[in-house]
Structures are given as C-alpha cells and as structure tokens.
Design a protein around this motif. Structure first.
Motif, short mmCIF file in Angstrom:
data_model
loop_
_atom_site.label_atom_id
_atom_site.label_comp_id
_atom_site.label_asym_id
_atom_site.label_seq_id
_atom_site.Cartn_x
_atom_site.Cartn_y
_atom_site.Cartn_z
N GLN A 12 -4.58 25.16 0.49
CA GLN A 12 -3.55 25.42 -0.51
C GLN A 12 -2.17 24.99 -0.04
O GLN A 12 -1.35 24.52 -0.82
CB GLN A 12 -3.54 26.92 -0.86
N ALA A 13 -1.89 25.11 1.25
CA ALA A 13 -0.57 24.77 1.80
C ALA A 13 -0.35 23.27 1.97
O ALA A 13 0.74 22.84 2.33
CB ALA A 13 -0.38 25.47 3.14
N MET A 14 -1.38 22.47 1.70
CA MET A 14 -1.25 21.01 1.84
C MET A 14 -0.73 20.42 0.55
O MET A 14 -1.45 19.75 -0.20
CB MET A 14 -2.60 20.40 2.22
N LYS A 15 0.55 20.68 0.30
CA LYS A 15 1.18 20.22 -0.94
C LYS A 15 2.68 20.08 -0.71
O LYS A 15 3.24 20.64 0.23
CB LYS A 15 0.92 21.21 -2.06
N PHE A 16 3.30 19.30 -1.59
CA PHE A 16 4.75 19.17 -1.56
C PHE A 16 5.23 18.77 -2.95
O PHE A 16 4.49 18.18 -3.74
CB PHE A 16 5.22 18.16 -0.50
N SER A 17 6.46 19.13 -3.25
CA SER A 17 7.10 18.76 -4.51
C SER A 17 8.22 17.78 -4.18
O SER A 17 8.98 18.01 -3.24
CB SER A 17 7.69 19.99 -5.20
N ALA A 18 8.32 16.71 -4.96
CA ALA A 18 9.34 15.72 -4.68
C ALA A 18 9.71 14.96 -5.94
O ALA A 18 8.89 14.80 -6.85
CB ALA A 18 8.85 14.73 -3.62
N ASN A 36 4.25 17.64 -8.31
CA ASN A 36 3.72 18.57 -7.32
C ASN A 36 2.52 17.85 -6.71
O ASN A 36 1.47 17.76 -7.34
CB ASN A 36 3.31 19.89 -7.96
N PHE A 37 2.71 17.28 -5.54
CA PHE A 37 1.69 16.48 -4.87
C PHE A 37 0.78 17.39 -4.05
O PHE A 37 1.21 18.42 -3.53
CB PHE A 37 2.34 15.46 -3.93
N ARG A 38 -0.49 16.98 -3.95
CA ARG A 38 -1.47 17.69 -3.15
C ARG A 38 -2.12 16.68 -2.21
O ARG A 38 -2.33 15.52 -2.59
CB ARG A 38 -2.51 18.31 -4.07
N VAL A 39 -2.44 17.10 -1.00
CA VAL A 39 -2.99 16.20 0.02
C VAL A 39 -4.34 16.74 0.49
O VAL A 39 -4.49 17.94 0.72
CB VAL A 39 -2.03 16.08 1.22
N GLU A 40 -5.30 15.82 0.63
CA GLU A 40 -6.60 16.14 1.23
C GLU A 40 -6.88 15.11 2.32
O GLU A 40 -6.48 13.95 2.20
CB GLU A 40 -7.73 16.08 0.19
N VAL A 41 -7.58 15.56 3.35
CA VAL A 41 -7.93 14.67 4.45
C VAL A 41 -9.41 14.82 4.77
O VAL A 41 -9.90 15.94 4.91
CB VAL A 41 -7.08 15.00 5.71
N GLY A 57 -8.38 22.42 13.28
CA GLY A 57 -7.15 23.15 12.97
C GLY A 57 -5.91 22.38 13.38
O GLY A 57 -4.84 22.51 12.76
N ILE A 58 -6.04 21.56 14.41
CA ILE A 58 -4.92 20.73 14.87
C ILE A 58 -4.47 19.81 13.73
O ILE A 58 -3.27 19.69 13.46
CB ILE A 58 -5.36 19.86 16.08
N TYR A 59 -5.40 19.18 13.05
CA TYR A 59 -5.08 18.23 11.99
C TYR A 59 -4.61 18.97 10.73
O TYR A 59 -3.73 18.50 10.02
CB TYR A 59 -6.26 17.31 11.72
N LYS A 60 -5.21 20.12 10.47
CA LYS A 60 -4.77 20.95 9.34
C LYS A 60 -3.30 21.31 9.51
O LYS A 60 -2.49 21.15 8.58
CB LYS A 60 -5.63 22.20 9.25
N ASP A 61 -2.93 21.78 10.68
CA ASP A 61 -1.54 22.16 10.95
C ASP A 61 -0.60 20.97 10.83
O ASP A 61 0.52 21.09 10.33
CB ASP A 61 -1.42 22.79 12.33
N THR A 62 -1.05 19.79 11.29
CA THR A 62 -0.22 18.59 11.20
C THR A 62 0.02 18.19 9.75
O THR A 62 1.15 17.87 9.37
CB THR A 62 -0.87 17.42 11.97
N VAL A 63 -1.01 18.23 8.92
CA VAL A 63 -0.85 17.87 7.51
C VAL A 63 0.10 18.85 6.81
O VAL A 63 0.98 18.44 6.05
CB VAL A 63 -2.21 17.83 6.78
N ILE A 64 -0.04 20.13 7.09
CA ILE A 64 0.85 21.13 6.49
C ILE A 64 2.29 20.87 6.91
O ILE A 64 3.21 20.91 6.09
CB ILE A 64 0.39 22.55 6.85
N ALA A 65 2.51 20.55 8.18
CA ALA A 65 3.86 20.25 8.66
C ALA A 65 4.42 19.00 7.99
O ALA A 65 5.61 18.96 7.62
CB ALA A 65 3.85 20.09 10.18
#
Length: 164
Positions: A12-18, A36-41, A57-65
């Motif tokens: 859910q946190a893998m998103k951004f608005s721009a 409202n963009f959403r990202v999946e990897v 989890g390393i990659y999950k945290d990186t995408v969220i950041a």
C-alpha cells in the motif's frame, strides 16, 4: 538448487502523487495535471534451499523510500529535447514551444528523465533498484521488473535481466 521464484512487491505504501505534463512533440504537450501513481516490483531470484530466496524487505523499503522522494512534487524532466529549464531565484521556468511556464522552486522536482511518463518512471525506479549489481548477484537475483500505474488498467513496466 537451481529453482527460481518471482517475488511481487505491491505494498500500500508503494505510491506517490505528482503533477506533470507529458510532452508529445516540439509543439504539443498535455495540460498540467496530476496522478496518484502506484508501483509494483517483480523480482526473479534463485531459491537458497531454505524455503526462501533472500530478504526482500530490503527492496520493499527502497521502493517505499523512492516513492516518498517523488511524492507531492511538480515533476519536470531535465533530458527532454523540447523543454528547457531555467532557474531564477525562487522560481523554475519551464520553456516549451516559446511558452514560459513558471513554478515555485519549492514545488518542483527536476528528474534526469526524458519525459514524465509511466515508461520513464519505471526506468527511474529500475535504475535506482539495480544500481548495486554486486548486491543483486549476492541475492542471486536474475531479473527485476518495475511497473508503474497511473490508474486502474494503465501501467508501464521496465525489466532488467541481471548477468550471472
């Protein structure tokens, strides 16, 4: 063990608005708008033999950041052949087809991309996720695909196969 698995990260946190506008040619562009963009990897990796492939989890945290870095900005591309960027004090001026489009500097994120599109966002995320090739090899990752959505049913993905 040579078996592979594909891990899909779609939190859910893998998103951004721009805000942005897409440039179609030297004389045509979209009007300013936002998504409202959403990202999946998807990460394809070899199994380790202990019921897992790696600590993803390393990659999950990186995408969220990375999503947080892009959140709530007016995004302008710095590599477009049709757009010039001028910085004047507290303002950034986007010059397109003879038009000067002013923005407050505090609202603008300049990205090293050619256009503000799903395709370029996917490439931006993929580049950042795959910068450390040694880490990818250490985690026995074979490929990574990033998919960015601007809404339901509309996305673009970029994929990189990692050399062994």
């Amino acid at each position: 063990m040579n078996e592979t698995v594909t891990i899909r990260l779609a939190k859910q946190a893998m998103k951004f608005s721009a805000a942005h506008f897409t440039i179609f040619s030297a004389s045509e562009r979209e009007r300013l708008h936002g998504h409202n963009f959403r990202v999946e990897v998807d990460i394809e990796a070899h199994m380790l033999g202990n019921g897992m492939c790696f600590d993803y989890g390393i990659y999950k945290d990186t995408v969220i950041a990375l999503c947080r870095e892009l959140n709530e900005w007016m995004i302008l591309p710095t590599r477009s052949p049709y757009l010039q960027i001028e910085e004047q004090g507290e303002h950034v001026i986007a010059v397109f087809n003879g038009q000067r489009i002013p923005f407050l500097r505090a609202d603008v994120l300049l990205l090293p991309i050619e256009n503000v599109t799903l395709e370029e966002f996917a490439a931006h995320f993929l580049t950042r996720l795959t910068a450390d090739r040694d880490e990818l090899r250490q985690h026995r990752i074979r490929a990574i695909e990033v998919r960015v959505f601007s809404g339901p049913g509309q996305s673009a993905g970029r994929r990189l196969r990692v050399d062994p």
